[in-house]
Write an enzyme that holds these catalytic residues in place. Structure first.
Site, PDB file in Angstrom:
ATOM      1  CG  ASP A  73       5.024   0.440   8.683  1.00  9.34           C
ATOM      2  OD1 ASP A  73       4.901   1.626   9.047  1.00  9.34           O
ATOM      3  OD2 ASP A  73       6.018   0.008   8.072  1.00  9.34           O
ATOM      4  NE  ARG A  98       3.200  -2.603   6.480  1.00 13.87           N
ATOM      5  CZ  ARG A  98       2.346  -1.792   5.856  1.00 13.87           C
ATOM      6  NH1 ARG A  98       2.735  -1.067   4.826  1.00 13.87           N
ATOM      7  NH2 ARG A  98       1.077  -1.718   6.258  1.00 13.87           N
ATOM      8  NE  ARG A 143       7.498  -1.193  -0.216  1.00 15.68           N
ATOM      9  CZ  ARG A 143       7.018  -0.665   0.912  1.00 15.68           C
ATOM     10  NH1 ARG A 143       5.861  -1.061   1.381  1.00 15.68           N
ATOM     11  NH2 ARG A 143       7.703   0.248   1.562  1.00 15.68           N
ATOM     12  CG  HIS A 172       2.234   1.213  -1.510  1.00 12.65           C
ATOM     13  ND1 HIS A 172       2.283   1.461  -0.154  1.00 12.65           N
ATOM     14  CD2 HIS A 172       2.522  -0.106  -1.666  1.00 12.65           C
ATOM     15  CE1 HIS A 172       2.600   0.334   0.475  1.00 12.65           C
ATOM     16  NE2 HIS A 172       2.755  -0.627  -0.409  1.00 12.65           N
ATOM     17  CB  CYS A 266      -1.508   4.775   3.923  1.00  4.98           C
ATOM     18  SG  CYS A 266      -0.463   5.467   2.696  1.00  4.98           S
TER      19      CYS A 266
HETATM   20  N1  ARG Z   1       5.727   2.388   6.238  1.00  5.76           N
HETATM   21  C1  ARG Z   1       4.740   1.803   5.390  1.00  5.76           C
HETATM   22  C2  ARG Z   1       5.417   1.007   4.295  1.00  5.76           C
HETATM   23  O1  ARG Z   1       6.419   1.462   3.795  1.00  5.76           O
HETATM   24  C3  ARG Z   1       3.851   2.842   4.820  1.00  5.76           C
HETATM   25  C4  ARG Z   1       2.725   2.281   4.011  1.00  5.76           C
HETATM   26  C5  ARG Z   1       1.834   3.337   3.429  1.00  5.76           C
HETATM   27  N2  ARG Z   1       0.723   2.777   2.785  1.00  5.76           N
HETATM   28  C6  ARG Z   1       0.251   3.089   1.568  1.00  5.76           C
HETATM   29  N3  ARG Z   1      -0.886   2.603   1.201  1.00  5.76           N
HETATM   30  N4  ARG Z   1       0.932   3.843   0.736  1.00  5.76           N
HETATM   31  O2  ARG Z   1       4.987  -0.052   3.921  1.00  5.76           O
END
Ligand code: ARG
Length: 279
Positions: A73, A98, A143, A172, A266
């Site tokens: 990611d 991550r 998140r 997000h 992103c």
């Molecule tokens: N697969 C990543 C996650 O879930 C995607 C992140 C996308 N980033 C964003 N800025 N929305 O963390």
């Protein structure tokens, strides 16, 4: 009666982006990710290069963060840090998959001459922190944690407006809201609590509101330079609204990265301010 469309001015931006060399969908940390659906790595790279070249063609600088193996990611560079007025707060990822990306971002900022602060509370960088005017809009609920907003306020030196996200598809802030200019945004009201909707209406009474359909294709995950707005080609309603408001929608095609739950925004971490730019 004539209606006047405001004229919009682009400012040069500087972004950090990470090629999708190791991009894959190997785990599920948002509802868009289905590890049984294969990713076409070559197509992902082509689409990412087109995004990068489109930004460069518009006059922006795009710097490269070296991808690291086993961090599929990492292409979503926006999540690694927040940069506001040259102050940097490095992320602390909520999911262990991550977590090591944060060290790569910290190292990049250190070698580039910044003095990054490392977050202690769950914080996913520009995924959840978006500067607008003199404020920073911040998301929590899925998140980034709400107390992390106060930590960011200290580290970034700007008032942080807390907004609460409620829908796991819009995990997000930058999947549910995009900053278009110093005083205009677009957002999807259904992704926020009633209280956050009141806050947004009070701050941005003329905001562009996204329909279910535009939100469902991640149309709000858009990059604006104040005039050009890069957004998925599938967000037809938003493109029409943007055009009517004097912005220039620039459609981009990133279907492989959408499998990871990401769009154009992103993929780029804005290094705010751009050199010579006001902010
Ligand atoms: N697969 C990543 C996650 O879930 C995607 C992140 C996308 N980033 C964003 N800025 N929305 O963390």
């Amino acid at each position: 009666m004539t209606t006047t469309v405001p004229s919009r001015t682009a400012t040069r931006r500087r972004f950090l982006a990470c090629p999708p060399t190791y991009f894959a969908v190997e785990y599920t940390i948002n509802p868009w990710m289905d590890p049984t659906r294969p990713v076409d790595s070559e197509a992902a790279l082509r689409q990412w290069l087109t995004l990068r070249d489109t930004l460069r063609r518009l006059g922006h600088r795009v710097e490269t963060l070296a991808p690291r193996p086993r961090l599929p990611d990492m292409v979503f560079a926006a999540n690694g840090a927040s940069v506001v007025d040259g102050r940097v707060l490095v992320a602390r990822f909520r999911h262990p998959e991550r977590a090591p990306e944060a060290a790569a971002h910290q190292a990049w900022f250190e070698q580039a001459g910044y003095r990054p602060t490392v977050a202690e509370l769950p914080n996913e960088g520009q995924g959840d922190f978006l500067p607008v005017g003199d404020l920073v809009l911040a998301g929590s609920g899925l998140r980034t944690s709400a107390p992390a907003h106060r930590e960011a306020e200290q580290a970034l030196g700007r008032p942080v407006v807390s907004l609460r996200l409620t829908d796991p598809r819009f995990y997000h802030l930058d999947t549910a809201l995009a900053v278009l200019s110093e005083d205009q945004i677009m957002y999807y009201p259904a992704a926020f609590t009633p209280e956050s909707n009141r806050t947004l209406r009070a701050l941005f009474p003329r905001a562009i509101l996204a329909t279910d359909q535009d939100a469902a294709v991640l149309g709000l995950n858009a990059v604006s330079d104040g005039r050009h707005v890069l957004l998925t080609e599938a967000a037809h309603g938003l493109a029409a609204h943007l055009h009517a408001e004097g912005f220039v929608p620039v459609p981009v095609h990133l279907p492989e990265l959408l499998k990871g739950g990401g769009g154009p925004k992103c993929c780029v971490l804005e290094l705010h301010p751009a050199p010579g730019g006001g902010r």
